[in-house]
Scaffold this motif. Structure first.
Motif, PDB file in Angstrom:
ATOM      1  N   GLY A 247       0.792  -1.214   0.000  1.00 53.49           N
ATOM      2  CA  GLY A 247       0.000   0.000   0.000  1.00 53.49           C
ATOM      3  C   GLY A 247       0.828   1.270   0.000  1.00 53.49           C
ATOM      4  O   GLY A 247       1.930   1.317   0.553  1.00 53.49           O
ATOM      5  N   GLU A 248       0.297   2.304  -0.620  1.00 47.13           N
ATOM      6  CA  GLU A 248       0.924   3.630  -0.681  1.00 47.13           C
ATOM      7  C   GLU A 248       1.132   4.182   0.725  1.00 47.13           C
ATOM      8  O   GLU A 248       0.286   4.035   1.607  1.00 47.13           O
ATOM      9  N   ARG A 249       2.267   4.865   0.921  1.00 50.25           N
ATOM     10  CA  ARG A 249       2.547   5.460   2.230  1.00 50.25           C
ATOM     11  C   ARG A 249       2.968   6.930   2.144  1.00 50.25           C
ATOM     12  O   ARG A 249       2.989   7.605   3.169  1.00 50.25           O
ATOM     13  N   THR A 250       3.290   7.404   0.965  1.00 46.16           N
ATOM     14  CA  THR A 250       3.731   8.793   0.848  1.00 46.16           C
ATOM     15  C   THR A 250       2.547   9.729   0.637  1.00 46.16           C
ATOM     16  O   THR A 250       2.384  10.709   1.355  1.00 46.16           O
ATOM     17  N   SER A 251       1.717   9.441  -0.332  1.00 48.76           N
ATOM     18  CA  SER A 251       0.551  10.272  -0.634  1.00 48.76           C
ATOM     19  C   SER A 251      -0.677   9.706   0.078  1.00 48.76           C
ATOM     20  O   SER A 251      -1.211   8.664  -0.319  1.00 48.76           O
ATOM     21  N   ASN A 253      -3.620  10.710   0.027  1.00 52.14           N
ATOM     22  CA  ASN A 253      -4.809  10.722  -0.824  1.00 52.14           C
ATOM     23  C   ASN A 253      -4.913   9.480  -1.702  1.00 52.14           C
ATOM     24  O   ASN A 253      -5.968   9.222  -2.281  1.00 52.14           O
ATOM     25  N   LYS A 254      -3.819   8.713  -1.793  1.00 52.63           N
ATOM     26  CA  LYS A 254      -3.816   7.507  -2.616  1.00 52.63           C
ATOM     27  C   LYS A 254      -3.488   6.264  -1.790  1.00 52.63           C
ATOM     28  O   LYS A 254      -3.091   5.237  -2.355  1.00 52.63           O
ATOM     29  N   ALA A 255      -3.655   6.356  -0.484  1.00 52.67           N
ATOM     30  CA  ALA A 255      -3.147   5.293   0.384  1.00 52.67           C
ATOM     31  C   ALA A 255      -4.203   4.297   0.845  1.00 52.67           C
ATOM     32  O   ALA A 255      -3.872   3.382   1.599  1.00 52.67           O
ATOM     33  N   ARG A 256      -5.448   4.450   0.428  1.00 54.47           N
ATOM     34  CA  ARG A 256      -6.448   3.449   0.805  1.00 54.47           C
ATOM     35  C   ARG A 256      -6.324   2.213  -0.095  1.00 54.47           C
ATOM     36  O   ARG A 256      -5.756   2.259  -1.186  1.00 54.47           O
ATOM     37  N   MET A 257      -6.882   1.105   0.364  1.00 59.20           N
ATOM     38  CA  MET A 257      -6.706  -0.142  -0.368  1.00 59.20           C
ATOM     39  C   MET A 257      -7.356  -0.093  -1.757  1.00 59.20           C
ATOM     40  O   MET A 257      -6.882  -0.755  -2.692  1.00 59.20           O
ATOM     41  N   LYS A 258      -8.416   0.687  -1.920  1.00 58.16           N
ATOM     42  CA  LYS A 258      -9.063   0.771  -3.233  1.00 58.16           C
ATOM     43  C   LYS A 258      -8.074   1.259  -4.297  1.00 58.16           C
ATOM     44  O   LYS A 258      -8.133   0.814  -5.452  1.00 58.16           O
ATOM     45  N   PHE A 259      -7.154   2.150  -3.894  1.00 56.64           N
ATOM     46  CA  PHE A 259      -6.186   2.662  -4.861  1.00 56.64           C
ATOM     47  C   PHE A 259      -5.116   1.622  -5.187  1.00 56.64           C
ATOM     48  O   PHE A 259      -4.612   1.577  -6.314  1.00 56.64           O
ATOM     49  N   LEU A 260      -4.755   0.801  -4.202  1.00 58.52           N
ATOM     50  CA  LEU A 260      -3.815  -0.282  -4.482  1.00 58.52           C
ATOM     51  C   LEU A 260      -4.408  -1.235  -5.512  1.00 58.52           C
ATOM     52  O   LEU A 260      -3.724  -1.641  -6.470  1.00 58.52           O
ATOM     53  N   ILE A 261      -5.685  -1.590  -5.348  1.00 64.45           N
ATOM     54  CA  ILE A 261      -6.328  -2.502  -6.295  1.00 64.45           C
ATOM     55  C   ILE A 261      -6.436  -1.857  -7.675  1.00 64.45           C
ATOM     56  O   ILE A 261      -6.209  -2.506  -8.705  1.00 64.45           O
ATOM     57  N   VAL A 632      17.078   9.195   0.340  1.00 61.72           N
ATOM     58  CA  VAL A 632      16.206   8.439  -0.561  1.00 61.72           C
ATOM     59  C   VAL A 632      14.792   8.428   0.022  1.00 61.72           C
ATOM     60  O   VAL A 632      14.575   7.932   1.126  1.00 61.72           O
ATOM     61  N   SER A 633      13.835   9.005  -0.697  1.00 63.54           N
ATOM     62  CA  SER A 633      12.460   9.030  -0.205  1.00 63.54           C
ATOM     63  C   SER A 633      11.879   7.630  -0.215  1.00 63.54           C
ATOM     64  O   SER A 633      12.212   6.806  -1.075  1.00 63.54           O
ATOM     65  N   CYS A 634      11.015   7.350   0.749  1.00 65.46           N
ATOM     66  CA  CYS A 634      10.464   5.994   0.918  1.00 65.46           C
ATOM     67  C   CYS A 634       8.952   6.013   0.754  1.00 65.46           C
ATOM     68  O   CYS A 634       8.273   6.932   1.211  1.00 65.46           O
ATOM     69  N   ASN A 635       8.430   4.968   0.127  1.00 70.62           N
ATOM     70  CA  ASN A 635       6.994   4.891  -0.087  1.00 70.62           C
ATOM     71  C   ASN A 635       6.468   3.577   0.474  1.00 70.62           C
ATOM     72  O   ASN A 635       6.365   3.407   1.671  1.00 70.62           O
ATOM     73  N   THR A 636       6.177   2.610  -0.386  1.00 71.80           N
ATOM     74  CA  THR A 636       5.628   1.341   0.091  1.00 71.80           C
ATOM     75  C   THR A 636       6.716   0.497   0.743  1.00 71.80           C
ATOM     76  O   THR A 636       7.912   0.673   0.483  1.00 71.80           O
ATOM     77  N   GLN A 637       6.309  -0.460   1.558  1.00 73.43           N
ATOM     78  CA  GLN A 637       7.275  -1.379   2.154  1.00 73.43           C
ATOM     79  C   GLN A 637       7.990  -2.180   1.070  1.00 73.43           C
ATOM     80  O   GLN A 637       9.194  -2.432   1.156  1.00 73.43           O
ATOM     81  N   HIS A 638       7.231  -2.580   0.057  1.00 77.36           N
ATOM     82  CA  HIS A 638       7.847  -3.315  -1.047  1.00 77.36           C
ATOM     83  C   HIS A 638       8.867  -2.432  -1.761  1.00 77.36           C
ATOM     84  O   HIS A 638       9.956  -2.890  -2.149  1.00 77.36           O
ATOM     85  N   GLY A 639       8.543  -1.144  -1.906  1.00 82.34           N
ATOM     86  CA  GLY A 639       9.466  -0.210  -2.520  1.00 82.34           C
ATOM     87  C   GLY A 639      10.714   0.006  -1.678  1.00 82.34           C
ATOM     88  O   GLY A 639      11.824   0.175  -2.210  1.00 82.34           O
ATOM     89  N   ILE A 640      10.560   0.007  -0.363  1.00 79.40           N
ATOM     90  CA  ILE A 640      11.707   0.150   0.537  1.00 79.40           C
ATOM     91  C   ILE A 640      12.685  -1.005   0.334  1.00 79.40           C
ATOM     92  O   ILE A 640      13.907  -0.808   0.283  1.00 79.40           O
ATOM     93  N   MET A 641      12.147  -2.215   0.191  1.00 80.60           N
ATOM     94  CA  MET A 641      13.021  -3.372  -0.041  1.00 80.60           C
ATOM     95  C   MET A 641      13.791  -3.225  -1.350  1.00 80.60           C
ATOM     96  O   MET A 641      15.004  -3.472  -1.415  1.00 80.60           O
ATOM     97  N   ASN A 642      13.084  -2.795  -2.412  1.00 84.85           N
ATOM     98  CA  ASN A 642      13.753  -2.613  -3.709  1.00 84.85           C
ATOM     99  C   ASN A 642      14.813  -1.519  -3.642  1.00 84.85           C
ATOM    100  O   ASN A 642      15.937  -1.676  -4.158  1.00 84.85           O
TER     101      ASN A 642
END
Length: 701
Positions: A247-251, A253-261, A632-642
């Motif tokens: 899930g999104e963590r920076t914005s 406004n885009k961090a609800r699960m509906k936006f991930l889907i 380095v700016s961080c967003n999703t947990q998956h993005g942090i790993m990458n």
């Protein structure tokens, strides 16, 4: 602030409260940054108000239930710590306002003496789990969903998988296909179903996923037409794990699960959910409904005090609109219409004292900000009404067009743009005075929010309004965005309202009059409002209301919002406490260490899945800290790993090899003791390496 000692029997709750007191003290000393403290505070139900220096405290009532003693306790707490008022919410919570931050630990301790919590009532957590208020007494329900809602509440409270997600997560249980809990607008919504398998009746749920309101409403997808009852909670856990990781963590406004889907697609989302099954702590959660505690019913033969009904005609209307026969033969439920969801603590205690002998010890807060009393004998209905009449809560028209839902808006909320409560009162008065017969109309729903975020659920209203603003001649005036055509279709289907036009707030009453008169004149016989809206079309209603949007004939009062005395100005409240800016990197590493401590404790207690997840979070927080330290700016947990693989592993800055594959072992293994200990040890090694790197960087800076 002074320390206090809690005498609670539950050591987990006691430690939670003591930890809150400790974090408040550290925040006051400038040792915890504002952003981190806000996250911790919100997860404990403590929300900054529009007014500086005070807090709104949200009291979490799973599926809206409270015993009479709990209701009394909450009322007493409001007297001692707040302003002698209880605000009922659309998520079946109770909010109290104007609470001192420093007194919240003591207040929480007193609430917990009667089993009432504020834990995870706000913040990036699983919010209060709602359910149809009729659940358990609904004549149309296949079975009672309350035991399942209660089991889900207990399973996810303090669960490591949902303590610090990108945004909040909402779950709802409807009691029947009528879908009165609105499954289609939740992250996960369920509807009870029964199927026959080999001649046996099997319980299950239709499961909806990825719905939500807010500024960009989205209708939920059908995840399962039928999911067996014991697979429901593990499925929700898998969904939460995916939302937490991707899930999104920076914005926000885009961090609800509906936006991930929307971003990755429902097929990819379902694939990721299935990947998590191996790692969940239990593959089935069987809810033993046979041992479910039935509510304490009023004793037969109650002796009632003398009473009179002041308005017999209104009583007859109240019986029609506010009461119904339960599925339990010989009993009635009675709804209480609560204007704006506000009940004074004195009125609450009067109701508790007068009704204790004639209602069940199980009161429900309803999702439209009212109350439900249960298990009333028909001969006791007149007495119940007389009590409500005495305390000022005997209005008929519950859940009708005259029962308007409204969030607090600019009264107390930081995000409110214009008044929602003021206009709601005016519109209710118009209906009762100019359209009195509409108290029997339960087709049209009016819902109002102070901003676009939809806490008042305007996005699923037949007639909805949300707060806004307009400009004219260099001045700003309060406005209302008018929405039409939202509602429930049933069995997981719903309608999102269309934005039709924006008008000055003071013309809201004329909007309602125009709509109702037009519907009365041009609607076909027995035509429902949304059918009428569909037949006429959005452009028709835009043209109908367009004269009310004309800004060439404004009056001075148009620049003053409802319930206010001064000219309107758009402003965001400053209710959040100020904090000293300190080293966020150090704070994240401190949190990573805390998660390791929690992991070790969970493993020692045999909670291996919890221990693994705490260790996983420690990995993420440690990697995020080092990335932020490098800019380095961080967003999703998956993005942090990458990003960590790219900026640290591949760059040779840290000896750790295969960081991402090491972390993602979490969903490749069963949560056994051996894997939990191995994973913890690896996370601890990584934490130590991160600390050494950070210290070396500080020396070389």
């Amino acid at each position: 602030m002074q320390s206090f000692r809690t005498e609670l029997e539950n050591p987990i709750v006691a430690r939670d409260i003591i930890d809150l007191e400790k974090k408040i003290r550290l925040f006051r000393e400038g040792k915890v940054p504002d952003e981190k403290f806000r996250s911790l505070r919100l997860a404990r139900g403590i929300y900054g108000q529009r007014q500086p220096g005070v807090q709104m405290v949200r009291i979490k009532l799973p599926y809206g239930k409270m015993t009479l003693q709990q209701w009394r306790r909450i009322s007493d707490i409001s007297d001692e710590y707040a302003i002698r008022n209880l605000h009922l919410t659309t998520r079946q919570d109770i909010q109290i306002h104007y609470v001192s931050l420093d007194r919240t630990p003591e207040m929480w301790s007193k609430l917990e003496q009667d089993g009432v919590t504020i834990r995870e009532a706000c913040g990036n957590t699983v919010r209060n789990i709602t359910a149809s208020d009729k659940a358990g007494i609904d004549p149309n329900e296949p079975f009672d969903v309350v035991p399942y809602a209660d089991a889900a509440f207990r399973y996810f409270l303090r669960n490591p998988v949902c303590q610090d997600m990108g945004r909040k997560f909402k779950i709802a249980f409807s009691s029947s296909e009528a879908d009165s809990a609105w499954s289609f607008m939740h992250d996960v919504g369920v509807i009870p179903k029964v199927r026959e398998v080999n001649g046996v009746q099997v319980r299950g749920f239709k499961v909806m996923v990825g719905g939500g309101l807010g500024a960009q409403p989205a209708l939920a997808y059908v995840a399962f037409e039928f999911l067996e009852e014991d697979r429901l909670i593990p499925y929700i856990e898998n969904v939460l794990r995916v939302f937490d990781r991707y899930g999104e963590r920076t914005s926000r406004n885009k961090a609800r699960m509906k936006f991930l889907i929307q971003k990755i697609g429902i097929e990819e989302f379902e694939r990721l959910v299935k990947e998590e099954y191996k790692a969940v702590k239990v593959k089935q959660v069987k809810v033993d409904t046979a041992v479910w505690d039935a509510p304490v019913l009023p004793a037969p033969g109650a002796v009632l005090p003398a009473y009179t009904i002041k308005d017999p005609k209104k009583y007859e209307a109240w019986k029609i609109t506010n009461t119904f026969q339960q599925k339990q033969e010989g009993y009635y439920g009675a709804y209480v219409k609560v204007t704006l969801g506000d009940v004074s603590t004195n009125a609450a205690r009067q109701m508790i004292d007068a009704l204790a002998n004639v209602i069940a010890d199980d009161v429900r807060v309803t999702a439209n900000q009212g109350l439900l009393f249960k298990y009333i004998l028909p001969e006791h209905l007149p007495y119940v009404y007389s009590v409500l009449e005495t305390v000022g809560f005997a209005e008929p028209g519950f859940d009708s067009i005259a029962d308007i839902t409204a969030c607090p808006g600019t009264d107390t909320c930081n995000l409110g743009i214009s008044s929602s409560t003021g206009i709601a009162e005016v519109l209710e008065n118009i209906i009762t005075e100019e359209f009195p017969d509409l108290i029997y109309n339960k087709d049209i729903k009016i819902k109002i929010s102070g901003c676009m975020n939809s806490c008042g659920q305007h996005g699923i209203a037949s007639i909805g309004f949300h707060g806004s603003s307009m400009k004219s001649g260099g001045k700003v005036l309060p406005a209302l965005q008018v929405l039409l055509g939202g509602g429930i279709l049933g069995d997981g289907l719903g309608r999102v309202a269309d934005k039709v036009i924006k008008v000055p707030s003071k013309r809201g009453p004329d909007v309602l009059r125009s709509l109702l008169h037009d519907y009365e004149i041009n609607g076909q016989e027995n035509e429902l409002f949304n059918d009428y809206y569909d037949r006429q079309g959005e452009k028709y209603f835009y043209a109908l209301l367009k004269p009310l949007a004309d800004l060439t004939n404004l009056q001075d009062l148009d620049f003053v919002d409802w319930g206010k005395a001064e000219d309107y100005a758009t402003a965001i409240g400053v209710g959040e406490c100020a904090g000293v800016v300190i080293d966020l990197v150090a704070t994240l590493l401190y949190e990573a260490e805390e998660k390791l401590d929690l992991s070790a404790e969970a493993i020692a207690n045999g909670a291996y899945a919890d221990g693994i997840y705490h260790a996983y979070t420690s990995y993420i927080q440690g990697a995020k800290a080092l990335l932020l330290g490098e800019g380095v700016s961080c967003n999703t947990q998956h993005g942090i790993m990458n990003d960590f693989e790219k900026h640290f592993v591949e760059a040779g800055k840290l000896a750790t090899g295969g960081f991402k594959s090491q972390v993602l072992q979490i969903n490749e293994h069963e949560p056994t003791e051996s894997f939990a200990r191995q994973y913890f040890d690896q996370a601890k090694v990584f934490y130590n390496e991160a600390q050494e790197y950070r210290q070396a960087a500080a020396v070389n800076a």
